[in-house]
Design a protein around this motif. Structure first.
Motif, PDB file in Angstrom:
ATOM      1  N   ARG A  48       0.829  -1.204   0.000  1.00 46.93           N
ATOM      2  CA  ARG A  48       0.000   0.000   0.000  1.00 46.93           C
ATOM      3  C   ARG A  48       0.865   1.257   0.000  1.00 46.93           C
ATOM      4  O   ARG A  48       0.590   2.226  -0.709  1.00 46.93           O
ATOM      5  CB  ARG A  48      -0.921  -0.042   1.218  1.00 46.93           C
ATOM      6  N   TYR A  49       1.943   1.253   0.804  1.00 46.76           N
ATOM      7  CA  TYR A  49       2.835   2.410   0.859  1.00 46.76           C
ATOM      8  C   TYR A  49       3.583   2.619  -0.454  1.00 46.76           C
ATOM      9  O   TYR A  49       3.960   3.742  -0.789  1.00 46.76           O
ATOM     10  CB  TYR A  49       3.832   2.241   2.002  1.00 46.76           C
ATOM     11  N   MET A  50       3.777   1.530  -1.198  1.00 45.75           N
ATOM     12  CA  MET A  50       4.459   1.621  -2.498  1.00 45.75           C
ATOM     13  C   MET A  50       3.541   2.146  -3.593  1.00 45.75           C
ATOM     14  O   MET A  50       3.963   2.350  -4.719  1.00 45.75           O
ATOM     15  CB  MET A  50       5.009   0.259  -2.903  1.00 45.75           C
ATOM     16  N   GLY A  51       2.278   2.379  -3.264  1.00 47.49           N
ATOM     17  CA  GLY A  51       1.339   2.937  -4.224  1.00 47.49           C
ATOM     18  C   GLY A  51       0.647   1.915  -5.100  1.00 47.49           C
ATOM     19  O   GLY A  51      -0.003   2.280  -6.089  1.00 47.49           O
ATOM     20  N   ILE A  52       0.758   0.621  -4.771  1.00 50.56           N
ATOM     21  CA  ILE A  52       0.069  -0.408  -5.550  1.00 50.56           C
ATOM     22  C   ILE A  52      -1.435  -0.283  -5.318  1.00 50.56           C
ATOM     23  O   ILE A  52      -1.891  -0.070  -4.191  1.00 50.56           O
ATOM     24  CB  ILE A  52       0.570  -1.814  -5.145  1.00 50.56           C
ATOM     25  N   SER A  53      -2.206  -0.415  -6.367  1.00 46.14           N
ATOM     26  CA  SER A  53      -3.654  -0.213  -6.274  1.00 46.14           C
ATOM     27  C   SER A  53      -4.298  -1.276  -5.392  1.00 46.14           C
ATOM     28  O   SER A  53      -3.772  -2.384  -5.239  1.00 46.14           O
ATOM     29  CB  SER A  53      -4.288  -0.256  -7.661  1.00 46.14           C
ATOM     30  N   ASP A  54      -5.429  -0.901  -4.816  1.00 44.85           N
ATOM     31  CA  ASP A  54      -6.139  -1.840  -3.942  1.00 44.85           C
ATOM     32  C   ASP A  54      -6.541  -3.110  -4.679  1.00 44.85           C
ATOM     33  O   ASP A  54      -6.519  -4.202  -4.098  1.00 44.85           O
ATOM     34  CB  ASP A  54      -7.381  -1.157  -3.355  1.00 44.85           C
ATOM     35  N   TRP A  55      -6.946  -2.994  -5.934  1.00 43.51           N
ATOM     36  CA  TRP A  55      -7.344  -4.167  -6.705  1.00 43.51           C
ATOM     37  C   TRP A  55      -6.198  -5.162  -6.798  1.00 43.51           C
ATOM     38  O   TRP A  55      -6.380  -6.362  -6.597  1.00 43.51           O
ATOM     39  CB  TRP A  55      -7.779  -3.752  -8.118  1.00 43.51           C
ATOM     40  N   LYS A  56      -4.997  -4.669  -7.110  1.00 38.51           N
ATOM     41  CA  LYS A  56      -3.846  -5.554  -7.243  1.00 38.51           C
ATOM     42  C   LYS A  56      -3.463  -6.164  -5.905  1.00 38.51           C
ATOM     43  O   LYS A  56      -3.054  -7.330  -5.835  1.00 38.51           O
ATOM     44  CB  LYS A  56      -2.671  -4.791  -7.838  1.00 38.51           C
ATOM     45  N   ILE A  57      -3.581  -5.397  -4.827  1.00 43.72           N
ATOM     46  CA  ILE A  57      -3.272  -5.933  -3.497  1.00 43.72           C
ATOM     47  C   ILE A  57      -4.211  -7.089  -3.160  1.00 43.72           C
ATOM     48  O   ILE A  57      -3.786  -8.132  -2.652  1.00 43.72           O
ATOM     49  CB  ILE A  57      -3.368  -4.828  -2.431  1.00 43.72           C
ATOM     50  N   ILE A  58      -5.489  -6.898  -3.473  1.00 44.30           N
ATOM     51  CA  ILE A  58      -6.477  -7.943  -3.166  1.00 44.30           C
ATOM     52  C   ILE A  58      -6.186  -9.218  -3.942  1.00 44.30           C
ATOM     53  O   ILE A  58      -6.161 -10.325  -3.378  1.00 44.30           O
ATOM     54  CB  ILE A  58      -7.903  -7.431  -3.457  1.00 44.30           C
ATOM     55  N   PHE A  59      -5.951  -9.084  -5.254  1.00 40.77           N
ATOM     56  CA  PHE A  59      -5.813 -10.271  -6.100  1.00 40.77           C
ATOM     57  C   PHE A  59      -4.392 -10.839  -6.117  1.00 40.77           C
ATOM     58  O   PHE A  59      -4.202 -11.993  -6.519  1.00 40.77           O
ATOM     59  CB  PHE A  59      -6.273  -9.955  -7.522  1.00 40.77           C
ATOM     60  N   ARG A  60      -3.405 -10.055  -5.679  1.00 42.41           N
ATOM     61  CA  ARG A  60      -2.031 -10.561  -5.659  1.00 42.41           C
ATOM     62  C   ARG A  60      -1.558 -10.973  -4.276  1.00 42.41           C
ATOM     63  O   ARG A  60      -0.654 -11.798  -4.161  1.00 42.41           O
ATOM     64  CB  ARG A  60      -1.075  -9.493  -6.215  1.00 42.41           C
ATOM     65  N   HIS A  61      -2.152 -10.399  -3.235  1.00 39.36           N
ATOM     66  CA  HIS A  61      -1.667 -10.660  -1.893  1.00 39.36           C
ATOM     67  C   HIS A  61      -2.732 -11.259  -0.974  1.00 39.36           C
ATOM     68  O   HIS A  61      -2.415 -12.162  -0.194  1.00 39.36           O
ATOM     69  CB  HIS A  61      -1.120  -9.369  -1.258  1.00 39.36           C
ATOM     70  N   ILE A  62      -3.956 -10.763  -1.056  1.00 40.37           N
ATOM     71  CA  ILE A  62      -5.007 -11.239  -0.150  1.00 40.37           C
ATOM     72  C   ILE A  62      -5.538 -12.599  -0.595  1.00 40.37           C
ATOM     73  O   ILE A  62      -5.456 -13.591   0.144  1.00 40.37           O
ATOM     74  CB  ILE A  62      -6.159 -10.221  -0.053  1.00 40.37           C
ATOM     75  N   VAL A  63      -6.094 -12.655  -1.803  1.00 39.94           N
ATOM     76  CA  VAL A  63      -6.734 -13.886  -2.290  1.00 39.94           C
ATOM     77  C   VAL A  63      -5.758 -15.059  -2.364  1.00 39.94           C
ATOM     78  O   VAL A  63      -6.109 -16.175  -1.947  1.00 39.94           O
ATOM     79  CB  VAL A  63      -7.428 -13.642  -3.645  1.00 39.94           C
ATOM     80  N   PRO A  64      -4.520 -14.880  -2.882  1.00 42.65           N
ATOM     81  CA  PRO A  64      -3.590 -16.028  -2.900  1.00 42.65           C
ATOM     82  C   PRO A  64      -3.312 -16.610  -1.520  1.00 42.65           C
ATOM     83  O   PRO A  64      -3.089 -17.812  -1.377  1.00 42.65           O
ATOM     84  CB  PRO A  64      -2.322 -15.433  -3.520  1.00 42.65           C
ATOM     85  N   ASN A  65      -3.316 -15.781  -0.495  1.00 44.79           N
ATOM     86  CA  ASN A  65      -3.085 -16.281   0.857  1.00 44.79           C
ATOM     87  C   ASN A  65      -4.315 -16.965   1.442  1.00 44.79           C
ATOM     88  O   ASN A  65      -4.254 -17.505   2.560  1.00 44.79           O
ATOM     89  CB  ASN A  65      -2.645 -15.136   1.771  1.00 44.79           C
ATOM     90  N   LEU A  66      -5.421 -16.930   0.723  1.00 46.83           N
ATOM     91  CA  LEU A  66      -6.633 -17.649   1.123  1.00 46.83           C
ATOM     92  C   LEU A  66      -6.837 -18.897   0.279  1.00 46.83           C
ATOM     93  O   LEU A  66      -7.905 -19.519   0.331  1.00 46.83           O
ATOM     94  CB  LEU A  66      -7.852 -16.729   0.981  1.00 46.83           C
ATOM     95  N   SER A  67      -5.832 -19.264  -0.509  1.00 44.15           N
ATOM     96  CA  SER A  67      -5.989 -20.351  -1.472  1.00 44.15           C
ATOM     97  C   SER A  67      -6.347 -21.674  -0.801  1.00 44.15           C
ATOM     98  O   SER A  67      -7.142 -22.458  -1.352  1.00 44.15           O
ATOM     99  CB  SER A  67      -4.711 -20.508  -2.299  1.00 44.15           C
ATOM    100  N   SER A  68      -5.788 -21.946   0.373  1.00 44.60           N
ATOM    101  CA  SER A  68      -6.098 -23.207   1.058  1.00 44.60           C
ATOM    102  C   SER A  68      -7.584 -23.318   1.357  1.00 44.60           C
ATOM    103  O   SER A  68      -8.228 -24.333   1.061  1.00 44.60           O
ATOM    104  CB  SER A  68      -5.285 -23.318   2.354  1.00 44.60           C
ATOM    105  N   LEU A  69      -8.132 -22.261   1.937  1.00 44.20           N
ATOM    106  CA  LEU A  69      -9.564 -22.237   2.242  1.00 44.20           C
ATOM    107  C   LEU A  69     -10.389 -22.368   0.970  1.00 44.20           C
ATOM    108  O   LEU A  69     -11.367 -23.134   0.922  1.00 44.20           O
ATOM    109  CB  LEU A  69      -9.915 -20.940   2.960  1.00 44.20           C
ATOM    110  N   LEU A  70     -10.017 -21.645  -0.075  1.00 40.41           N
ATOM    111  CA  LEU A  70     -10.806 -21.629  -1.297  1.00 40.41           C
ATOM    112  C   LEU A  70     -10.758 -22.974  -2.025  1.00 40.41           C
ATOM    113  O   LEU A  70     -11.757 -23.410  -2.607  1.00 40.41           O
ATOM    114  CB  LEU A  70     -10.314 -20.511  -2.222  1.00 40.41           C
ATOM    115  N   ILE A  71      -9.612 -23.638  -1.988  1.00 35.25           N
ATOM    116  CA  ILE A  71      -9.506 -24.957  -2.619  1.00 35.25           C
ATOM    117  C   ILE A  71     -10.410 -25.963  -1.911  1.00 35.25           C
ATOM    118  O   ILE A  71     -11.140 -26.730  -2.553  1.00 35.25           O
ATOM    119  CB  ILE A  71      -8.042 -25.438  -2.609  1.00 35.25           C
ATOM    120  N   ILE A  72     -10.371 -25.944  -0.590  1.00 34.02           N
ATOM    121  CA  ILE A  72     -11.231 -26.852   0.174  1.00 34.02           C
ATOM    122  C   ILE A  72     -12.695 -26.536  -0.082  1.00 34.02           C
ATOM    123  O   ILE A  72     -13.524 -27.436  -0.298  1.00 34.02           O
ATOM    124  CB  ILE A  72     -10.909 -26.748   1.679  1.00 34.02           C
TER     125      ILE A  72
END
Length: 280
Positions: A176-200
């Motif tokens: 966020r401090y680097m200026g990356i957009s919220d959309w990219k943060i969600i799909f590059r950092h948030i959702v991938p870290n939820l992959s275990s839950l989503l796969i199950i």
């Protein structure tokens, strides 16, 4: 490194191996079986009505002379396809809604969770039953959309609660401090870290969707003739038909049980392998 650890955990779970082997065999049967069948899905043998399994018709024939083997495999293809599509859509919607609600918070969080709560209290079976007759003649994909529309709410709440924690992690704050957009943060950092839950969740949603499709089709609210699914075949062979001509009921019902059992074995094994809390 983490992927290797997870893979070792998955392989160490015998239920995953058995379930995966079963699903692969059923997929091979469903999609390659018709290639070796002497009869097609729409073929009719007017000299054989409700004949038991034999050399000519391996799984017998229906009341209109259709080959039960060919018809059942066609029905399993449709049930499998509906199950995977519903799981893909519902898990995807849950991931997006939950991640956006948890990450942005505020009025968006309240609006999305209010919508999820509203759908949770609505009688989904009744709504689909009311809408299905109005969609007769339309593509069966509308049925997939209806099933998926009532399958994502609980998972979205779990994703939201996990996102509330993830959005405060150092790597998210740094992005966020680097200026990356919220959309990219969600799909590059948030959702991938939820992959275990989503796969199950996706795995369990496949079996849930197949059972839901079967139940609705059994009562005439799902897949419509001339197309078939396991639910329509079980419905057609219900009642006295199941006793007088058991092959009409046993083959589709048996494949349904095996399919759901194998998928649930995979889901249970993945949950144990991907959940760190299940290991000492």
């Amino acid at each position: 490194m983490r992927s290797k650890v997870v893979l070792r955990r998955v392989i160490a779970k015998p239920q995953v191996i058995f379930g995966l082997a079963g699903v692969i065999l059923l997929l091979v049967l469903a999609y390659l079986g018709p290639l070796v069948s002497p009869y097609g899905f729409e073929d009719k043998d007017f000299t054989a009505f409700r004949t038991p399994p034999g050399a000519d018709h391996w799984w017998g024939t229906t009341q209109i002379g259709q080959d039960v083997f060919a018809v059942t495999l066609r029905a399993m293809q449709k049930s499998i396809l509906i199950g995977f599509l519903v799981a893909l859509i519902s898990t995807g919607v849950a991931a997006v809604v939950g991640a956006f609600a948890g990450y942005f918070g505020g009025w968006l969080d309240k609006a999305l969770m209010w919508g999820a709560d509203l759908l949770l209290v609505l009688p989904s079976f009744l709504i689909i039953a009311v809408l299905s007759p109005r969609l007769k003649g339309a593509t069966w994909l509308w049925f997939v959309v209806l099933l998926a529309a009532f399958s994502w709410m609980i998972t979205s709440r779990v994703v939201r609660s996990m996102t509330l924690s993830l959005r405060e992690r150092e790597y998210v704050l740094a992005a966020r401090y680097m200026g990356i957009s919220d959309w990219k943060i969600i799909f590059r950092h948030i959702v991938p870290n939820l992959s275990s839950l989503l796969i199950i969740d996706a795995t369990m949603n496949v079996s849930g969707a197949i059972i839901g499709e079967t139940a609705l089709s059994y009562f005439g609210f799902g897949v419509q003739p001339p197309d078939v699914s396991l639910g329509t075949l079980i419905s057609a062979a219900g009642g006295s038909e199941a006793i007088s001509y058991p092959w009409l009921f046993l083959f589709p019902a048996g494949l349904l049980i095996l399919l759901v059992l194998c998928i649930n074995l995979i889901g249970d094994g993945l949950r144990d392998a991907l959940d760190p809390g299940s290991h000492s």
